[in-house]
Design an enzyme around this catalytic site. Structure first.
Site, PDB file in Angstrom:
ATOM      1  CB  CYS A   1      -0.917  -0.029   1.230  1.00 14.53           C
ATOM      2  SG  CYS A   1      -1.760   1.510   1.581  1.00 14.53           S
TER       3      CYS A   1
ATOM      4  CB  CYS B   1       0.364   1.864   4.039  1.00 15.33           C
ATOM      5  SG  CYS B   1      -1.342   1.270   3.902  1.00 15.33           S
TER       6      CYS B   1
END
Length: 289
Positions: A37, A40
Site C-alpha cells: 500500500c 501506507c
C-alpha cells in the site's frame, strides 16, 4: 512485539492485551496497513515520528491487514491505511487514507486525554463502589485542573442528579461547551431535568387517569402527557412510552407534536440505542404514518 519505544507490531494473538487492555491506560492508535500500500508507506513514518516525538502520550499499534484479515473484518476496515483511536477498550475516532502531518497531529491532539482525566477515571471507579462523596471530590478537582473537561462535568452532573441535586446538575450542563451539550448523554440528562421540573405540579395519578377516561381534546391530551411523565420518573419506561405512543395516535398535533418530541427525549435517556429504543422507534413510526 515492540518495534521501538512507543510503537508495537500487533496481531490477532496479542490485540486484546496490546490494544484493548492498554487503551484503558493510554491512547492507542491502531494503524491498519499492508506492505503493498503506497499511501501506507507515506502515513506510517508520520505516525512513528509523532509517537517518538510525543514520548508516551500515545502508543502506535501497527496491524498488517493482509496477515490479520479477522481483525480487519472485526473493526470494519474497508480501505487502508485506516487509523483507529482506542480509549477504554473502544474505538472512539478514526480516519482512512494518508493525511498530512498537520492533520494527523490534530487528530491525535483531539483524542489525547484531557488534564484531570485520570481523576475522572478514579471518580467513576469510586461511583461504582458506592463512594459518592469521594467521587464528587475527584470530579471537582478534575474540573478545577481543566474547566473545559466536559466529560468530568457530565459525570458530576449525572452524580448530582442521582442525589436529587438538580440545580447543581444544571450548573454543570450550562458550563459545558455548546458542541458537547449536543452529545446524546447530555441530551438525556437535560430531558430528565426537564421531566422532573415539569412533574412538580402534576396532579395525582388517580386524578390523571380519571381525566383520561372522562375528558376529550386538549384536557385529555394534557393528562396523558402528565401521566407518562409520572410513569417515567417511577422507572416505568415502557408504560410511559405506551402512553405517549397512544397520545401520538390520538393527539398527534397537541402542543406542536409534544408526544413525539417526548418519545425522542426518552430515547436520548436510553442513549438512542438498545432493544427498548428499537421496539418503540418502530411503534412511533407506525403511529405517525
Amino acid at each position: 512485539m515492540a518495534v521501538s519505544g512507543h510503537v508495537l507490531e500487533v496481531n490477532l494473538g496479542n490485540f486484546q492485551e496490546a490494544v484493548v487492555g492498554l487503551s484503558r491506560k493510554v491512547l492507542v492508535l491502531v494503524d491498519f496497513w499492508a506492505p503493498w500500500c503506497t499511501p501506507c508507506r507515506a502515513l506510517g513514518p508520520i505516525l512513528e515520528k509523532l509517537a517518538a516525538e510525543m514520548d508516551g502520550a500515545f502508543v502506535l499499534a501497527k496491524v498488517n491487514s493482509d496477515e490479520n484479515a479477522d481483525l480487519s473484518r472485526q473493526y470494519q476496515v474497508r480501505g487502508i491505511p485506516a487509523v483507529k483511536a482506542f480509549k477504554d477498550g473502544e474505538v472512539v475516532d478514526e480516519f482512512t487514507g494518508a493525511l498530512p502531518e498537520s492533520a494527523v497531529r490534530q487528530f491525535i491532539k483531539k483524542n489525547l486525554p484531557l488534564p484531570g482525566d485520570d481523576l475522572r477515571v478514579q471518580a467513576l471507579d469510586a461511583i461504582a463502589q458506592g463512594k459518592a462523596a469521594e467521587a464528587e471530590t475527584l470530579l471537582k478537582e478534575a474540573i478545577s485542573l481543566n474547566p473545559k473537561n466536559d466529560p468530568a462535568r457530565l459525570a458530576l452532573a449525572r452524580l448530582t442528579i442521582q442525589q436529587g441535586r438538580h440545580a447543581d446538575a444544571q450548573i454543570q450542563i450550562d458550563a459545558m461547551s455548546p458542541t458537547f451539550q449536543m452529545e446524546t448523554e447530555v441530551e438525556g440528562l437535560k430531558a430528565l431535568l426537564e421531566f422532573t421540573e415539569a412533574a412538580r405540579d402534576i396532579p395525582p395519578m388517580t386524578e390523571l387517569e380519571a381525566t383520561i377516561t372522562g375528558a376529550y381534546g386538549d384536557p385529555r391530551a394534557q393528562a396523558m402527557y402528565q401521566r407518562s411523565l409520572l410513569l417515567l420518573l417511577q422507572g416505568r419506561e415502557e408504560a410511559a412510552l405506551d402512553q405517549l405512543i397512544e397520545m401520538v395516535e390520538r393527539h398527534k398535533n397537541y402542543q406542536d407534536g409534544l408526544a413525539r418530541k417526548t418519545v425522542l427525549k426518552i430515547f436520548a435517556l436510553q442513549g438512542n440505542q438498545g432493544p427498548l429504543v428499537e421496539r418503540y422507534r418502530t411503534r412511533l413510526s407506525r403511529a405517525l404514518h
